[in-house]
Scaffold this active site. Structure first.
Site, short mmCIF file in Angstrom:
data_model
loop_
_atom_site.label_atom_id
_atom_site.label_comp_id
_atom_site.label_asym_id
_atom_site.label_seq_id
_atom_site.Cartn_x
_atom_site.Cartn_y
_atom_site.Cartn_z
N GLU A 108 0.82 -1.22 0.00
CA GLU A 108 0.00 0.00 0.00
C GLU A 108 0.85 1.27 0.00
O GLU A 108 0.80 2.07 0.95
CB GLU A 108 -0.96 0.00 1.18
CG GLU A 108 -2.02 -1.05 1.08
CD GLU A 108 -3.16 -0.83 2.09
OE1 GLU A 108 -2.97 -0.12 3.08
OE2 GLU A 108 -4.25 -1.40 1.86
N GLU A 130 -6.70 -7.55 -0.58
CA GLU A 130 -7.18 -7.48 0.81
C GLU A 130 -8.59 -6.92 0.84
O GLU A 130 -8.87 -5.90 0.21
CB GLU A 130 -6.34 -6.49 1.63
CG GLU A 130 -4.92 -6.87 1.91
CD GLU A 130 -4.23 -5.76 2.72
OE1 GLU A 130 -4.91 -4.96 3.38
OE2 GLU A 130 -3.01 -5.67 2.63
C1 GAL Z 1 -4.39 -2.41 4.97
C2 GAL Z 1 -2.99 -2.97 5.15
C3 GAL Z 1 -2.97 -4.26 5.96
C4 GAL Z 1 -3.85 -4.13 7.16
C5 GAL Z 1 -5.24 -3.73 6.74
C6 GAL Z 1 -6.21 -3.60 7.88
O1 GAL Z 1 -4.37 -1.05 4.74
O2 GAL Z 1 -2.39 -3.21 3.90
O3 GAL Z 1 -1.64 -4.56 6.31
O4 GAL Z 1 -3.31 -3.17 8.01
O5 GAL Z 1 -5.19 -2.48 6.09
O6 GAL Z 1 -7.49 -3.20 7.44
#
Ligand code: GAL
Length: 666
Positions: A153, A311
């Site tokens: 990110e 994710e």
């Molecule tokens: C994203 C990040 C992850 C985790 C997730 C939690 O922004 O890439 O590592 O922190 O959020 O929602």
């Protein structure tokens, strides 16, 4: 995407971030067994492992990661392997505090959270390159390796650094862009407020200043900062490509309707496959519509090719004001919504819920309460559902409407000196998208200036900043028979943020056949009425006709009698203008007319409220995804076989909250 590095799967991806270093080794064996039970086929490993992999400079400890990858491979689980550069270890900040990022107000941030580095720091870049090379050499031949995951990110926590190293890099970037100081002075309009530069050393990032820093300086700093993050990515990507030329390399983009720091149009062409992270807002009753919008943005970034969700969450996150669990069925529905809109799989953050650290209250695939839980059962059932969609992999989404989406316009609307802080760039884009979502019409999201061939209707929301190429493409599209709808505060400035003079919307005056002499933000709560009975808020314009016809005019407000909606025939096409922000019903009514004029049809006719339908098409056939977000079962007329439920049409009953993926009869 490089053609020879296409996403190497013939199955939908199911899995998540796997952080085994947070657990004892006995747990790993159980993890692999559970992954098999859930049909997991890919996990992202080592994203935040730098401090363990390199406990001190140039001393590497790979033993634990060797064992993890071997175990995963033994269980048939593929790995999306990180190069572990997302978060530098404490020793880097201790030895080189100058690698830490600095805010616009001059505060040097401390380590202790994550991502604490200046993107332009040569020391950080050198250490990241060394680690990347070691990881590539060690695991390049590992049979579990499927894809490289670079960093994490970019720009999420630190999108812009204002330190002296960044300032020097910014000056180099500007010299390359403008050639001479004269060029820079012209572009930035520095004769204003005595800002003229006579030596390059005088030029700085837009640090905190007594009043508004120069707007073009602010914009260029955002562009520069995106380019620095891309350069960081490319340097690490190139090491991986050199060592493993056939393994695709990606990173995860932050796709949220409010995340503006990184211009992903600029970034997207540098990854081998577009991978995104998306999190819904748990208290948003229309979270599924926001999700649809973000999925369409993601598909746009992928140029229409398949992409992947790297994710999202199985349930609650840990960073919103109130982190509410997902409602029954949402885990599967949200995942399949992404797939409907072109994703070839949807992964989660994270596999096993942490017991320590800042994310221990964030949901995971294996919750604290274990496997006798709703979340785990949903994870297993999603695995089974994705496993039935092999035929859909690689197919692409059909759409005849394009929505122009632009980071420069977003940024210019974020600046401190502008007509109204209530005009937020994504608002109108989302409102248009929402209205078409409700009408059952699929929308592609495209870059300003991209070819509009093949579309019937193009929506241009709040395109405040526009260059000549994008104007010409829109004019060509309309003249050739297309229908366009441009909305308020568009066409105002060129790429240097200089007003296009002669009346608004400067860039689109000819195309739209109008001229606006004055822009008028409305106070919160103010409503103006229009002659067709609709109502508007936020913004009105004093517009005159120059060839267009007035379709609707203002009945109340500051510009009674002035056109609010205009229509202009140009060549074989039509250009519409909407100079205000209509309330949702009015916008839906206007779009109904515009969509009708363009000959655009919904994916399925007569869809009930709250039901979404999207069609994917490819050599393996056509597949209609029908997602019922409502509380009641609905009957849908569609001819074919539901790959999830095994039923066949001509009519399918889709239960409340249910999803069907219908392989259509041809
Ligand atoms: C994203 C990040 C992850 C985790 C997730 C939690 O922004 O890439 O590592 O922190 O959020 O929602």
């Amino acid at each position: 995407m490089a053609d020879d590095l296409a996403w190497p799967w013939d199955r939908m991806i199911h899995g998540g971030d796997y952080n085994p270093e947070q657990w004892d080794e006995e747990v790993w064996v159980d993890d692999v067994r559970l992954m098999q039970e859930a049909g997991v086929n890919l996990v992202s490993v080592a994203i935040f492992s730098w401090a363990l992999l390199e406990p001190e400079p140039d001393r590497f400890e790979f033993g634990w990661l060797d064992r993890v990858l071997d175990l995963l491979d033994g269980g048939g689980i593929g790995v999306n392997l990180a190069n572990a550069t997302a978060s530098p270890p404490p020793w880097l900040a201790a030895r080189h505090p100058e690698t830490l990022p600095v805010t616009a107000t001059g505060i040097r941030l401390s380590p202790g959270a994550r991502q604490a580095y200046c993107p332009s720091s040569p020391i950080f870049r050198e250490r990241a390159a060394i680690l990347t090379e070691r990881i590539a050499e060690r695991y390049g031949e590992h049979p579990a390796l499927r894809v490289w995951h670079v960093s994490n990110e970019y720009g999420c926590h630190v999108s812009r650094c204002y330190c002296d190293v960044s300032a020097a890099a910014f000056r180099r970037w500007l010299e390359e862009r403008y050639g001479t100081l004269d060029g820079l002075n012209r572009a930035w309009g520095t004769n204003f407020w005595s800002q003229r530069y006579h030596r390059w050393e005088e030029v700085l990032p837009p640090r905190a200043a007594p009043s508004f820093p120069n707007p073009t300086q602010q914009l260029d700093f955002r562009r520069f900062s995106t380019d620095e993050l891309i350069a960081l990515f490319c340097a690490e990507r190139d090491i991986l490509r050199r060592v493993t030329p056939t393994v695709p390399v990606t990173t995860n983009f932050v796709i949220g309707s409010g995340f503006e720091p990184v211009d992903y149009w600029a970034f997207a062409s540098h990854v081998d496959v577009v991978a995104i992270d998306h999190y819904t807002h748990s208290v948003d009753p229309e979270a599924h519509i926001e999700l649809a919008y973000c999925a369409d943005v993601s598909r746009g970034l992928a140029g229409g090719d398949p992409w992947v969700v790297m994710e999202h969450s199985t349930s609650a996150v840990n960073w919103q004001e109130r982190n509410v669990p997902k409602r029954a069925g949402e885990l599967q529905r949200h995942s399949l919504q992404h797939v409907a809109r072109g994703a070839d799989g949807a992964m989660f953050f994270q596999w096993r819920q942490s017991v320590a650290g800042a994310e221990k209250y964030h949901s995971a695939m294996v919750p604290h309460a274990g496997t006798d839980t709703k979340v785990w059962r949903d994870v297993v059932s999603l695995g089974a559902a994705l496993g039935r969609l092999d035929e859909v992999v690689g197919t692409t989404v059909e759409a005849s409407v394009a929505l122009v989406y632009d980071w420069d316009s977003w940024w210019t609307n974020e600046l401190d000196s502008r007509p109204s802080q209530a005009v937020r760039y994504p608002d109108q884009a989302r409102a248009l998208h929402r209205a078409l979502w409700q009408a059952g019409i699929t929308v592609d999201v495209v870059r300003a200036g991209a070819s509009l061939d093949g579309y019937r209707l193009v929506l241009v929301p709040t395109l405040t900043m526009v260059d000549n190429g994008a104007i010409a493409e829109l004019e060509r599209f309309v003249a050739a028979g297309g229908v366009a709808l441009v909305t308020y505060f568009s066409g105002i400035v060129d790429q240097h943020d200089h007003v296009r003079p002669g009346g608004y919307p400067g860039a689109f005056r000819d195309l739209l056949g109008i001229v606006t002499e004055e822009l008028h933000p409305l106070a919160d709560g103010d409503i103006v009425e229009l002659t067709d009975g609709t109502r508007a808020t936020t913004w009105v314009e004093h517009t005159h006709l120059r060839g267009a016809e007035a379709v609707v005019t203002y009945r109340t407000g500051p510009y009674v009698g002035s056109p609010a909606v205009t229509r202009h025939t140009v060549g074989d096409g039509v250009a519409w203008y909407l100079g205000t922000r209509l309330e949702p019903d009015g916008l839906a009514g206007l779009l109904d007319i515009v969509v009708g004029e363009a000959g655009v049809r919904p994916v399925l006719p007569g869809l009930p409220d709250g039901v979404e339908a999207v069609r994917r098409r490819g050599p393996s056939g056509t597949f209609v995804f029908v997602v019922n977000h409502g509380d009641a079962a609905v009957e849908i007329a569609v001819t074919g076989r539901d790959l999830l439920g095994g039923r066949t049409g001509p009519a399918l009953l889709i239960e409340a909250g249910g999803v069907a993926v219908v392989a259509e009869d041809v």
